[in-house]
Design a protein around this motif. Structure first.
Motif, short mmCIF file in Angstrom:
data_model
loop_
_atom_site.label_atom_id
_atom_site.label_comp_id
_atom_site.label_asym_id
_atom_site.label_seq_id
_atom_site.Cartn_x
_atom_site.Cartn_y
_atom_site.Cartn_z
N ASP A 36 0.84 -1.19 0.00
CA ASP A 36 0.00 0.00 0.00
C ASP A 36 0.89 1.25 0.00
OD1 ASP A 36 -1.57 2.23 0.92
OD2 ASP A 36 -3.11 0.79 1.53
N LYS A 37 0.83 2.00 -1.10
CA LYS A 37 1.75 3.14 -1.26
C LYS A 37 1.43 4.28 -0.29
CE LYS A 37 3.17 2.04 -5.93
NZ LYS A 37 2.99 2.12 -7.35
N ALA A 38 0.17 4.40 0.13
CA ALA A 38 -0.17 5.46 1.09
C ALA A 38 0.40 5.12 2.47
CB ALA A 38 -1.69 5.66 1.15
N LEU B 146 -0.20 10.49 -10.45
CA LEU B 146 -1.25 9.86 -9.64
C LEU B 146 -1.02 8.35 -9.68
CD1 LEU B 146 -4.48 11.87 -10.60
CD2 LEU B 146 -2.90 12.26 -8.70
N LYS B 147 -1.18 7.74 -8.50
CA LYS B 147 -0.94 6.29 -8.40
C LYS B 147 -2.05 5.65 -7.61
CE LYS B 147 4.08 6.79 -8.17
NZ LYS B 147 5.32 6.42 -7.49
N THR B 148 -2.48 4.48 -8.04
CA THR B 148 -3.40 3.71 -7.18
C THR B 148 -2.57 3.26 -5.98
OG1 THR B 148 -2.93 1.72 -8.46
CG2 THR B 148 -4.92 2.93 -9.03
N ASP C 48 4.76 -2.68 -12.51
CA ASP C 48 5.31 -2.42 -13.84
C ASP C 48 4.65 -1.21 -14.51
OD1 ASP C 48 7.13 -4.42 -13.62
OD2 ASP C 48 6.12 -5.82 -14.96
N GLY C 49 4.42 -0.16 -13.76
CA GLY C 49 3.88 1.08 -14.33
C GLY C 49 2.37 1.08 -14.50
N LYS C 50 1.72 -0.09 -14.25
CA LYS C 50 0.25 -0.09 -14.30
C LYS C 50 -0.23 0.51 -12.99
CE LYS C 50 0.17 -4.17 -17.20
NZ LYS C 50 1.65 -4.27 -17.26
N ARG D 30 18.14 9.95 -13.02
CA ARG D 30 18.03 8.51 -13.30
C ARG D 30 17.40 7.83 -12.10
NH1 ARG D 30 24.42 6.73 -12.79
NH2 ARG D 30 24.81 7.96 -10.91
N GLU D 31 17.08 6.56 -12.29
CA GLU D 31 16.51 5.79 -11.19
C GLU D 31 17.59 4.87 -10.62
OE1 GLU D 31 12.31 4.61 -11.53
OE2 GLU D 31 12.37 5.47 -13.53
N LEU D 32 17.61 4.80 -9.29
CA LEU D 32 18.58 3.97 -8.59
C LEU D 32 17.83 2.91 -7.79
CD1 LEU D 32 20.82 6.80 -7.05
CD2 LEU D 32 21.25 5.53 -9.17
N ASN E 70 11.18 6.16 -4.20
CA ASN E 70 9.99 5.96 -5.03
C ASN E 70 9.11 4.88 -4.42
OD1 ASN E 70 8.08 5.72 -7.04
ND2 ASN E 70 9.37 4.44 -8.33
N GLU E 71 9.61 3.66 -4.33
CA GLU E 71 8.78 2.62 -3.71
C GLU E 71 9.62 1.48 -3.18
OE1 GLU E 71 5.93 0.49 -5.93
OE2 GLU E 71 7.25 0.13 -7.62
N LEU E 72 8.94 0.58 -2.47
CA LEU E 72 9.60 -0.53 -1.79
C LEU E 72 9.10 -1.86 -2.34
CD1 LEU E 72 9.10 0.57 1.95
CD2 LEU E 72 10.91 1.27 0.36
P1 ADP Z 1 5.03 0.40 -10.03
O1 ADP Z 1 4.33 0.04 -8.77
O2 ADP Z 1 4.21 0.15 -11.24
O3 ADP Z 1 6.44 -0.11 -10.13
P2 ADP Z 1 6.18 3.05 -9.55
O4 ADP Z 1 5.63 3.83 -8.42
O5 ADP Z 1 7.53 2.43 -9.39
O6 ADP Z 1 5.08 1.98 -9.98
O7 ADP Z 1 6.21 3.94 -10.86
C1 ADP Z 1 6.58 3.43 -12.13
C2 ADP Z 1 7.50 4.41 -12.85
O8 ADP Z 1 6.84 5.68 -13.01
C3 ADP Z 1 8.77 4.72 -12.05
O9 ADP Z 1 9.76 3.76 -12.27
C4 ADP Z 1 9.12 6.08 -12.64
O10 ADP Z 1 9.79 5.96 -13.87
C5 ADP Z 1 7.78 6.75 -12.84
N1 ADP Z 1 7.39 7.54 -11.64
C6 ADP Z 1 6.77 7.07 -10.54
N2 ADP Z 1 6.60 8.03 -9.62
C7 ADP Z 1 7.12 9.17 -10.13
C8 ADP Z 1 7.25 10.52 -9.66
N3 ADP Z 1 6.76 10.92 -8.48
N4 ADP Z 1 7.88 11.40 -10.48
C9 ADP Z 1 8.35 11.04 -11.69
N5 ADP Z 1 8.25 9.79 -12.19
C10 ADP Z 1 7.64 8.85 -11.44
#
Ligand code: ADP
Length: 386
Positions: free
Chosen positions: A105-107, A141-143, A149-151, A186-188, A265-267
């Motif tokens: 849960d991202k929230a 915006l994210k669910t 994978d970006g969905k 870039r993403e790390l 970004n996420e875990l």
């Molecule tokens: P998923 O759960 O699908 O992996 P993420 O939250 O990792 O979702 O988001 C997928 C991609 O969207 C990330 O790898 C990044 O490239 C882009 N992204 C996500 N959040 C942001 C943000 N706040 N700002 C810019 N790009 C973002």
């Protein structure tokens, strides 16, 4: 079958991550029992002790874990209340439900990271298009649940874009999280393994490239990363793993901003695509350290074996079935140092069906070799590329 000589580890989910856990499990003499979503899926091809069933059904989970001492996961979709029920029944659930909810849960994850003082993009849970507009466009915006994978992720520039995200979220019965659109360089990714005893091992921080929200390439270690920032990313991952009591692998996906900061970004709490390079590029792979961690065995060294390792995913392309097996003679003959990992999955456009690892002293050479092999297996290159 003879009685197992070691405690049995249950693995929920039959994808490629469970399949790749089977390799070190063989070496460690650790019996696995699999709950597969369907017959013949990736891990079900290699783990003999298996049941087919639904990971959302508690009775199925109880049945597959009967006689097991520990349960771990190929994915994060087992309902939190079922994990609590299994834990109450005396099973060691690793990672445990209190930790795993932060990957589900991202929230919840954002709230906890704020409490820990971990740097994150500006964010807020939004209830309506008007709320999102007040948060400010452009934004992401994210669910809050169910994305991968970006969905479930939308870059939104106006109210019309926001409406699409809210429609998808309400159809799925989940909330919407707004985040600032990060201007990232870039993403790390920072991976750590942590055991119930509290031992932890941190892998070198890597750079990952996503195409259409799907990881396509990973370079280990991240080239030209400021050592200060690398240390900070590893400390963030270790702090989160400790504070959330994560057991197994924790992957922390980060943004490196254009002004030299890292933001989480996420875990993910399982072996992760950004750690596949460790199979050939590190002393102990993420899959082995995941098993060692969840079984509370001492962890193996996360040190790299080579200066550079490049991982490139093989994704299903537009061609009928790519050239997975038929392409092996070419990629193997061209590059005897290349390592190929195929998942036994049906070919579908955009689906991850395997990956390759190339390691060595010269980054450009590793990139060329890994990219060539992945493109060849996908069927994108013709014979003239010889
Ligand atoms: P998923 O759960 O699908 O992996 P993420 O939250 O990792 O979702 O988001 C997928 C991609 O969207 C990330 O790898 C990044 O490239 C882009 N992204 C996500 N959040 C942001 C943000 N706040 N700002 C810019 N790009 C973002």
């Amino acid at each position: 079958m003879p009685a197992p000589l070691a405690p049995v580890l249950a693995v929920i989910g039959g994808g490629q991550l469970a399949r790749m856990m089977a390799q070190p499990a063989i070496a460690l003499g650790l019996p696995l029992r699999l709950l597969a979503e369907a017959e013949g899926v990736s891990a079900a091809q290699v783990i003999v002790d298996q049941q087919v069933g639904d990971h959302r059904d508690l009775d199925t989970l109880r049945s597959v874990t009967q006689g097991c001492s520990v349960v771990t996961f190929d994915h994060e979709h087992v309902p939190t209340e079922h994990l609590h029920a299994l834990a109450e029944g005396g099973l060691a659930v690793r990672p445990g439900p209190e930790a795993l909810v932060h990957a589900q849960d991202k929230a919840v994850m954002r709230r906890r990271l704020d409490e820990l003082g971990v740097p994150s993009p500006r964010h807020a849970v939004v209830e309506s298009v008007a709320d999102a507009a007040a948060f400010g466009f452009p934004c992401v915006l994210k669910t809050t649940r169910g994305g991968y994978d970006g969905k479930g992720v939308w870059v939104v520039r106006d109210a019309a874009g926001a409406r699409e995200a809210f429609e998808a979220a309400s159809a799925a019965g989940v909330q919407v999280l707004a985040e600032e659109l990060v201007d990232f360089r870039r993403e790390l990714s920072a991976l750590v393994a942590r055991s119930p005893s509290g031992q932890a091992a941190a892998y070198p921080v890597v750079a990952s490239t996503q195409v259409d929200g799907v990881c396509s390439e990973v370079v280990a270690p991240a080239p030209d990363l400021d050592p200060e920032l690398a240390g900070q990313a590893q400390r963030i991952a270790l702090t989160i793993a400790g504070a959330l009591d994560v057991t197994g692998i924790l992957a922390v996906e980060l943004f490196e901003t254009s002004d030299g900061r890292v933001l989480v970004n996420e875990l993910a709490m399982r072996p992760h695509n950004t750690g596949h390079w460790t199979q050939d590029g590190a002393v102990t792979s993420q899959f082995e350290n995941h098993l060692r961690a969840v079984m509370d065995l001492p962890l193996g060294s996360p040190a790299p074996r080579a200066r550079w390792t490049v991982m490139v995913n093989v994704l299903g392309g537009p061609h009928d079935a790519g050239r997975l097996y038929d392409g092996l003679p070419h990629v193997m003959a061209r590059d005897p140092h290349l390592r190929v990992h195929l998942y036994g999955k049906d070919w579908r456009p955009g689906r991850k069906v395997g990956h390759v690892n190339a390691y060595g002293d010269d980054l450009e050479d590793c990139l060329e070799r890994a990219r060539h092999a992945a493109a060849w297996l996908r069927g994108d290159l013709g014979d003239e590329s010889e």
